[in-house]
Design an enzyme around this catalytic site. Sequence first.
Site, mmCIF file in Angstrom:
data_model
loop_
_atom_site.group_PDB
_atom_site.id
_atom_site.type_symbol
_atom_site.label_atom_id
_atom_site.label_comp_id
_atom_site.label_asym_id
_atom_site.label_seq_id
_atom_site.Cartn_x
_atom_site.Cartn_y
_atom_site.Cartn_z
ATOM 1 N N LEU A 215 62.126 113.351 -69.196
ATOM 2 C CA LEU A 215 62.339 112.146 -68.533
ATOM 3 C C LEU A 215 63.587 111.500 -68.361
ATOM 4 C CD1 LEU A 215 60.442 109.458 -67.619
ATOM 5 C CD2 LEU A 215 60.870 108.441 -69.988
ATOM 6 N N CYS A 216 63.749 110.931 -67.008
ATOM 7 C CA CYS A 216 65.227 110.101 -67.275
ATOM 8 C C CYS A 216 64.667 108.924 -66.141
ATOM 9 C CB CYS A 216 66.181 111.028 -66.433
ATOM 10 S SG CYS A 216 65.732 111.504 -64.586
ATOM 11 N N HIS A 217 65.838 108.400 -65.641
ATOM 12 C CA HIS A 217 65.572 107.271 -64.638
ATOM 13 C C HIS A 217 64.761 107.356 -63.404
ATOM 14 C CE1 HIS A 217 67.382 103.188 -62.782
ATOM 15 N NE2 HIS A 217 66.167 103.032 -63.031
ATOM 16 N N GLY A 219 64.243 111.029 -62.259
ATOM 17 C CA GLY A 219 63.600 112.324 -62.143
ATOM 18 C C GLY A 219 64.861 113.518 -61.827
ATOM 19 N N ILE A 244 61.302 106.922 -65.175
ATOM 20 C CA ILE A 244 60.665 105.965 -65.607
ATOM 21 C C ILE A 244 60.585 104.799 -64.823
ATOM 22 C CG2 ILE A 244 62.916 104.910 -66.657
ATOM 23 C CD1 ILE A 244 61.223 104.208 -69.107
#
Length: 258
Positions: A215-217, A219, A244
């Site tokens: 997961l990141c901000h 993708g 996210i």
Amino acid sequence: MSSTNGALRAFQASSSSFVAGASIRQAARRPAHAARALHRSAGICLAAKQVEVFHILLPAEKKELLPELRKRVEAGEPLAALAAEHSKCPSRGNGGALGWIARGQTVQEFEEAAFSTPPGGLAVCETRFGVHLVQVTAEREAAEVQSMSPQELAESLSVRSAGGNEDVQYVDVREEGEKRMASLPHFQLLPLSQFESWSAGIDSILDKEKETICLCHHGVRSMQMSQWLIGQGFKNVKNVTGGIALYSQAVDPSVPQY
């Protein structure tokens, strides 16, 4: 630091597969607006074919040495020994090994040489780093990065919170400051900006055989991480499409946007 030294460092190999690591470091430095622009392509999967590569790097002005070095390797002399003596890439300390690479993980000229050469073969190419004698030692079909929707992530987290999914590994590759602004339960933080500090010990941090969700901000960084994990031999890696930010929009508005 000179541009030449920077270029060599960009081609450095290590036991943690430098080529993919370089992509990770670039992604970590990418500005937020660039990440948003790349969001639409974040679900693309890693190409399945990988090749194991060794090389000798020489400055362009010394390219006349390559035919001699090639003849010596073809005559049975180990490329690793020649790399240690002649190569200008830091990978010379590891016998010229760059590890397993997939398409899209290195510069085009080097990629074309590597992927057009059968295992056991040699090739010569020129890139912005210099001239290369490339040796391909093996090829394999690797697992592919799978895309996971925010809704699927929500279901997985719900099962985990209820006591299930104990073998699922949740990895957040954002920065600590980002996690303080918005976070999801069960995720372990491995910031890409700290790649050098944790990459060498990844086998003691994560289990290659377990499902791993990144997961990141938006993708993008998590896709870089997912690709790198595949390159390390992880079997079941999923990237959360949209990160996210999309999770907040599509699943849980209580997760702050930033």
